[in-house]
Design a protein around this motif. Sequence first.
Motif, mmCIF file in Angstrom:
data_model
loop_
_atom_site.group_PDB
_atom_site.id
_atom_site.type_symbol
_atom_site.label_atom_id
_atom_site.label_comp_id
_atom_site.label_asym_id
_atom_site.label_seq_id
_atom_site.Cartn_x
_atom_site.Cartn_y
_atom_site.Cartn_z
ATOM 1 N N GLU A 165 1.075 -7.417 39.412
ATOM 2 C CA GLU A 165 2.374 -7.066 39.644
ATOM 3 C C GLU A 165 2.506 -7.001 41.535
ATOM 4 O OE1 GLU A 165 4.621 -9.616 38.518
ATOM 5 O OE2 GLU A 165 3.062 -9.980 37.400
ATOM 6 N N GLY A 166 2.027 -6.178 41.046
ATOM 7 C CA GLY A 166 2.239 -5.123 42.089
ATOM 8 C C GLY A 166 1.689 -5.274 43.757
ATOM 9 N N ARG A 167 0.557 -6.443 43.670
ATOM 10 C CA ARG A 167 -0.013 -7.349 44.679
ATOM 11 C C ARG A 167 -1.215 -6.214 45.172
ATOM 12 N NH1 ARG A 167 1.155 -11.688 46.020
ATOM 13 N NH2 ARG A 167 1.237 -11.799 47.919
ATOM 14 N N LEU A 168 -2.156 -5.794 44.500
ATOM 15 C CA LEU A 168 -2.825 -4.512 44.405
ATOM 16 C C LEU A 168 -4.012 -5.593 43.385
ATOM 17 C CD1 LEU A 168 -1.052 -0.839 43.950
ATOM 18 C CD2 LEU A 168 -1.415 -1.946 46.000
ATOM 19 N N PHE A 169 -4.095 -6.225 44.544
ATOM 20 C CA PHE A 169 -5.488 -6.944 43.692
ATOM 21 C C PHE A 169 -7.018 -6.352 43.334
ATOM 22 C CE2 PHE A 169 -2.312 -10.459 45.654
ATOM 23 C CZ PHE A 169 -1.703 -10.835 44.176
ATOM 24 N N ARG A 170 -7.276 -5.654 44.311
ATOM 25 C CA ARG A 170 -8.114 -5.344 44.302
ATOM 26 C C ARG A 170 -8.623 -4.201 44.103
ATOM 27 N NH1 ARG A 170 -11.667 -6.125 50.032
ATOM 28 N NH2 ARG A 170 -11.126 -8.498 50.344
ATOM 29 N N ASP A 171 -7.599 -3.014 43.959
ATOM 30 C CA ASP A 171 -6.968 -2.169 42.967
ATOM 31 C C ASP A 171 -7.143 -3.326 41.369
ATOM 32 O OD1 ASP A 171 -7.432 -0.706 44.993
ATOM 33 O OD2 ASP A 171 -4.937 -0.328 45.060
ATOM 34 N N ALA A 172 -6.804 -3.304 41.360
ATOM 35 C CA ALA A 172 -6.557 -3.952 40.097
ATOM 36 C C ALA A 172 -8.001 -4.399 39.306
ATOM 37 C CB ALA A 172 -6.059 -5.198 39.671
ATOM 38 N N THR A 173 -8.597 -5.012 39.792
ATOM 39 C CA THR A 173 -10.162 -5.520 39.499
ATOM 40 C C THR A 173 -10.861 -4.709 38.841
ATOM 41 O OG1 THR A 173 -10.891 -6.458 41.408
ATOM 42 C CG2 THR A 173 -12.447 -6.213 40.460
ATOM 43 N N ALA A 174 -10.686 -3.760 38.551
ATOM 44 C CA ALA A 174 -11.975 -1.808 37.872
ATOM 45 C C ALA A 174 -11.400 -2.090 36.921
ATOM 46 C CB ALA A 174 -11.955 -0.890 38.696
ATOM 47 N N PRO A 175 -9.963 -1.818 36.501
ATOM 48 C CA PRO A 175 -9.552 -1.360 35.134
ATOM 49 C C PRO A 175 -9.964 -3.291 34.555
ATOM 50 C CG PRO A 175 -7.785 -1.419 36.084
ATOM 51 C CD PRO A 175 -8.589 -1.721 37.454
ATOM 52 N N LEU A 176 -9.254 -4.289 35.129
ATOM 53 C CA LEU A 176 -9.741 -5.271 34.198
ATOM 54 C C LEU A 176 -10.995 -5.998 34.690
ATOM 55 C CD1 LEU A 176 -6.402 -7.992 36.389
ATOM 56 C CD2 LEU A 176 -6.868 -6.597 34.210
ATOM 57 N N ALA A 177 -12.030 -5.530 34.712
ATOM 58 C CA ALA A 177 -13.110 -4.968 34.523
ATOM 59 C C ALA A 177 -13.553 -4.472 33.423
ATOM 60 C CB ALA A 177 -14.561 -5.471 35.557
ATOM 61 N N GLU A 178 -12.812 -3.759 33.432
ATOM 62 C CA GLU A 178 -13.264 -2.570 32.248
ATOM 63 C C GLU A 178 -13.129 -3.196 31.245
ATOM 64 O OE1 GLU A 178 -13.337 1.909 31.034
ATOM 65 O OE2 GLU A 178 -12.243 0.919 33.227
ATOM 66 N N ALA A 179 -11.579 -3.817 31.105
ATOM 67 C CA ALA A 179 -11.239 -4.405 30.363
ATOM 68 C C ALA A 179 -12.335 -6.106 29.567
ATOM 69 C CB ALA A 179 -9.462 -4.381 29.944
ATOM 70 N N LEU A 180 -12.390 -6.329 30.708
ATOM 71 C CA LEU A 180 -12.687 -7.451 30.113
ATOM 72 C C LEU A 180 -14.178 -6.907 29.425
ATOM 73 C CD1 LEU A 180 -13.353 -10.270 30.317
ATOM 74 C CD2 LEU A 180 -14.396 -10.470 32.225
ATOM 75 N N LEU A 181 -14.757 -5.939 29.957
ATOM 76 C CA LEU A 181 -16.057 -5.570 28.899
ATOM 77 C C LEU A 181 -15.999 -5.057 28.012
ATOM 78 C CD1 LEU A 181 -18.692 -4.918 32.290
ATOM 79 C CD2 LEU A 181 -18.874 -7.361 31.370
ATOM 80 N N ALA A 182 -15.116 -4.145 27.851
ATOM 81 C CA ALA A 182 -14.528 -3.193 26.968
ATOM 82 C C ALA A 182 -14.146 -4.370 25.600
ATOM 83 C CB ALA A 182 -13.608 -2.253 26.977
ATOM 84 N N SER A 183 -13.521 -5.580 25.596
ATOM 85 C CA SER A 183 -12.843 -6.809 24.966
ATOM 86 C C SER A 183 -14.250 -7.135 23.945
ATOM 87 C CB SER A 183 -12.040 -7.157 24.945
ATOM 88 O OG SER A 183 -12.488 -8.179 26.321
ATOM 89 N N LEU A 184 -15.118 -6.854 25.032
ATOM 90 C CA LEU A 184 -16.306 -7.840 23.853
ATOM 91 C C LEU A 184 -17.145 -6.911 22.960
ATOM 92 C CD1 LEU A 184 -18.381 -9.089 26.952
ATOM 93 C CD2 LEU A 184 -17.110 -10.194 25.876
ATOM 94 N N GLU A 185 -16.577 -5.213 22.756
ATOM 95 C CA GLU A 185 -16.814 -4.502 21.379
ATOM 96 C C GLU A 185 -15.797 -4.393 20.561
ATOM 97 O OE1 GLU A 185 -18.685 -0.899 22.906
ATOM 98 O OE2 GLU A 185 -18.557 -1.331 24.554
ATOM 99 N N LEU A 186 -14.498 -5.590 20.828
ATOM 100 C CA LEU A 186 -13.568 -5.323 19.926
ATOM 101 C C LEU A 186 -13.312 -6.424 18.169
ATOM 102 C CD1 LEU A 186 -11.015 -6.011 22.568
ATOM 103 C CD2 LEU A 186 -10.839 -3.463 21.288
#
Length: 143
Positions: free
Chosen positions: A72-93
């Motif tokens: 939302e703050g248009r910090l797209f590259r900064d958003a990548t690391a938490p979103l990638a970690e969330a995506l990978l961790a979500s597979l364990e949910l």
Amino acid sequence: MADLNRDAHLPDLAGSLNNHALRLVEIGRRVEAVPFSEGAVLLCRELVDLNRDAYLPNYVQSLATRGYVLVEGRLFRDATAPLAEALLASLELPEYAQNIIGLIGELLRRAYAGDAGVAEEFRIVTGQDFPVLLKEPPSATES
């Protein structure tokens, strides 16, 4: 209260920070939301280190919220690391908590649409190529 009995109040504090970050984004104060979302991630990471099974859903949610705040703050590259970690961790949910995977995917799609350099950042963070499916334009209902 969190200082008096930190362990008992840590989950509520993390949730409050997440909620505060979301409310700030809703009223257009995106820059102010960033440190609150980071604080929530740090607290949830601490909780998941103590009891992964109990707190993994909260941790994934905090990572997704952080990604949302940054997108939302248009910090797209900064958003990548938490979103990638969330995506990978979500597979364990557990199955009941996996509904967040679609949201994470949409946020990654929006980040990529805002800056194609997100694909390289994703590769750096995960060691994997950015999913081709997420290179499609975001759905028309996304802001």
